[in-house]
Design a protein around this motif. Sequence first.
Motif, PDB file in Angstrom:
ATOM      1  N   ILE A   1       2.443  12.097   0.075  1.00 11.22           N
ATOM      2  CA  ILE A   1       1.807  11.147  -0.838  1.00 11.22           C
ATOM      3  C   ILE A   1       0.725  10.356  -0.114  1.00 11.22           C
ATOM      4  O   ILE A   1      -0.379  10.159  -0.633  1.00 11.22           O
ATOM      5  CB  ILE A   1       2.872  10.207  -1.440  1.00 11.22           C
ATOM      6  CG1 ILE A   1       3.817  10.989  -2.367  1.00 11.22           C
ATOM      7  CG2 ILE A   1       2.215   9.053  -2.197  1.00 11.22           C
ATOM      8  CD1 ILE A   1       5.030  10.198  -2.820  1.00 11.22           C
ATOM      9  N   ARG A   2       1.024   9.904   1.093  1.00 16.06           N
ATOM     10  CA  ARG A   2       0.054   9.133   1.875  1.00 16.06           C
ATOM     11  C   ARG A   2      -1.173   9.982   2.194  1.00 16.06           C
ATOM     12  O   ARG A   2      -2.313   9.501   2.146  1.00 16.06           O
ATOM     13  CB  ARG A   2       0.720   8.636   3.164  1.00 16.06           C
ATOM     14  CG  ARG A   2      -0.183   7.797   4.073  1.00 16.06           C
ATOM     15  CD  ARG A   2      -0.466   6.433   3.439  1.00 16.06           C
ATOM     16  NE  ARG A   2      -1.278   5.600   4.308  1.00 16.06           N
ATOM     17  CZ  ARG A   2      -0.799   4.762   5.215  1.00 16.06           C
ATOM     18  NH1 ARG A   2       0.517   4.664   5.401  1.00 16.06           N
ATOM     19  NH2 ARG A   2      -1.604   4.019   5.940  1.00 16.06           N
TER      20      ARG A   2
ATOM     21  N   GLY B   1      -4.005   8.278   0.387  1.00 15.83           N
ATOM     22  CA  GLY B   1      -4.579   7.389   1.392  1.00 15.83           C
ATOM     23  C   GLY B   1      -3.875   6.042   1.450  1.00 15.83           C
ATOM     24  O   GLY B   1      -2.656   5.959   1.379  1.00 15.83           O
ATOM     25  N   ASN B   2      -4.663   4.986   1.531  1.00 20.24           N
ATOM     26  CA  ASN B   2      -4.110   3.644   1.713  1.00 20.24           C
ATOM     27  C   ASN B   2      -3.837   2.914   0.400  1.00 20.24           C
ATOM     28  O   ASN B   2      -3.685   1.696   0.383  1.00 20.24           O
ATOM     29  CB  ASN B   2      -5.060   2.808   2.586  1.00 20.24           C
ATOM     30  CG  ASN B   2      -5.107   3.313   4.013  1.00 20.24           C
ATOM     31  OD1 ASN B   2      -4.107   3.778   4.546  1.00 20.24           O
ATOM     32  ND2 ASN B   2      -6.281   3.247   4.630  1.00 20.24           N
ATOM     33  N   LYS B   3      -3.762   3.665  -0.691  1.00 20.24           N
ATOM     34  CA  LYS B   3      -3.452   3.062  -1.983  1.00 20.24           C
ATOM     35  C   LYS B   3      -1.956   2.734  -2.043  1.00 20.24           C
ATOM     36  O   LYS B   3      -1.117   3.635  -1.949  1.00 20.24           O
ATOM     37  CB  LYS B   3      -3.802   4.039  -3.110  1.00 20.24           C
ATOM     38  CG  LYS B   3      -3.422   3.536  -4.512  1.00 20.24           C
ATOM     39  CD  LYS B   3      -3.353   4.677  -5.514  1.00 20.24           C
ATOM     40  CE  LYS B   3      -4.679   5.319  -5.788  1.00 20.24           C
ATOM     41  NZ  LYS B   3      -5.565   4.469  -6.607  1.00 20.24           N
TER      42      LYS B   3
ATOM     43  N   GLU C   1       6.258   5.044   5.711  1.00 19.15           N
ATOM     44  CA  GLU C   1       5.429   6.251   5.630  1.00 19.15           C
ATOM     45  C   GLU C   1       4.409   6.128   4.498  1.00 19.15           C
ATOM     46  O   GLU C   1       3.395   6.833   4.494  1.00 19.15           O
ATOM     47  CB  GLU C   1       6.293   7.487   5.406  1.00 19.15           C
ATOM     48  CG  GLU C   1       7.310   7.764   6.490  1.00 19.15           C
ATOM     49  CD  GLU C   1       6.689   8.111   7.836  1.00 19.15           C
ATOM     50  OE1 GLU C   1       5.512   8.528   7.865  1.00 19.15           O
ATOM     51  OE2 GLU C   1       7.386   7.965   8.859  1.00 19.15           O
ATOM     52  N   LEU C   2       4.688   5.242   3.538  1.00 18.31           N
ATOM     53  CA  LEU C   2       3.759   5.001   2.429  1.00 18.31           C
ATOM     54  C   LEU C   2       2.748   3.928   2.833  1.00 18.31           C
ATOM     55  O   LEU C   2       2.932   3.205   3.812  1.00 18.31           O
ATOM     56  CB  LEU C   2       4.527   4.549   1.191  1.00 18.31           C
ATOM     57  CG  LEU C   2       5.439   5.584   0.540  1.00 18.31           C
ATOM     58  CD1 LEU C   2       6.327   4.924  -0.510  1.00 18.31           C
ATOM     59  CD2 LEU C   2       4.635   6.715  -0.082  1.00 18.31           C
TER      60      LEU C   2
ATOM     61  N   SER D   1       6.775  -1.574   1.664  1.00 19.69           N
ATOM     62  CA  SER D   1       6.319  -0.985   2.915  1.00 19.69           C
ATOM     63  C   SER D   1       5.459  -1.986   3.679  1.00 19.69           C
ATOM     64  O   SER D   1       4.706  -2.759   3.085  1.00 19.69           O
ATOM     65  CB  SER D   1       5.527   0.298   2.643  1.00 19.69           C
ATOM     66  OG  SER D   1       4.380   0.027   1.872  1.00 19.69           O
ATOM     67  N   GLY D   2       5.632  -1.982   4.982  1.00 18.35           N
ATOM     68  CA  GLY D   2       4.912  -2.934   5.815  1.00 18.35           C
ATOM     69  C   GLY D   2       5.660  -4.231   6.023  1.00 18.35           C
ATOM     70  O   GLY D   2       5.243  -5.068   6.825  1.00 18.35           O
TER      71      GLY D   2
END
Length: 251
Positions: free
Chosen positions: A97-98, A102-104, A124-125, A185-186
Amino acid sequence: MNRKVILVSGNGELAFGQKEVATFVDKLTQLDNVDLEVVGNGEQNLTMDEISQSLDTVLPEQDVTIIIQSHGTMKSGFKFCISNDFSISSKELFQMIRLKLGNKPIDIFTAACYGGGMLLDKDELAEGSTLVSLTSLEEYNVGIDYQNMIEHFETFSGEVTAYNLLEFYLVNFLKNRHKPFIAISGQPTIYNLDKFLSSGEARNINFDSEHFSSIGELPNYLNVFQKLQNLKSEWDIYAVDYGFSNVNLFE
């Protein structure tokens, strides 16, 4: 622009099938703020390529929610069982998916057994992605509460985000004490909503009248809130109030 909602439904065998998936598709289609992409019908086996192709339909400026209906296993990490003889790890799926998006930041929502295990792969996302599992990494899902949500999904309103789906499920349908989890995430924390009940931290929750007015100020709110304030153990909250109690906790 309408949110892209990708409904991924593997072979449900005895747990769910074509009828249940068709019902959910019909009710999602009726929402005027959804651009729906359907992958699988609950009976056919899925491939990674089919899921990958669904991601190609996402426009650069679209918000995305992926609802994954499949069996799940927790063996050397969490895996979505998308066919009778093939499963994909959440790590591998999220990496794909990433790579595609991308960074969406996106939303992931699943009722899969042991689905809490996917939250271990949240980073991972793209940063800011929201992940919701209706069960812990140690717990199977009997599915009745989730099936009831689908059957009554015409009462859902708002954006089809992972958080809004979780809130809708908790307020209206969770009766079986399956432990819901949510993570971003993050961010380091994986929120085990049940832990607030079992630890007694729920006594510190403040009345949030503005928030609960947004979900209609259900008549049992004050009753449940009073139980939280006087909580001696998690079993002071009966099953009928369990989901609604967890809404209080996350807010």
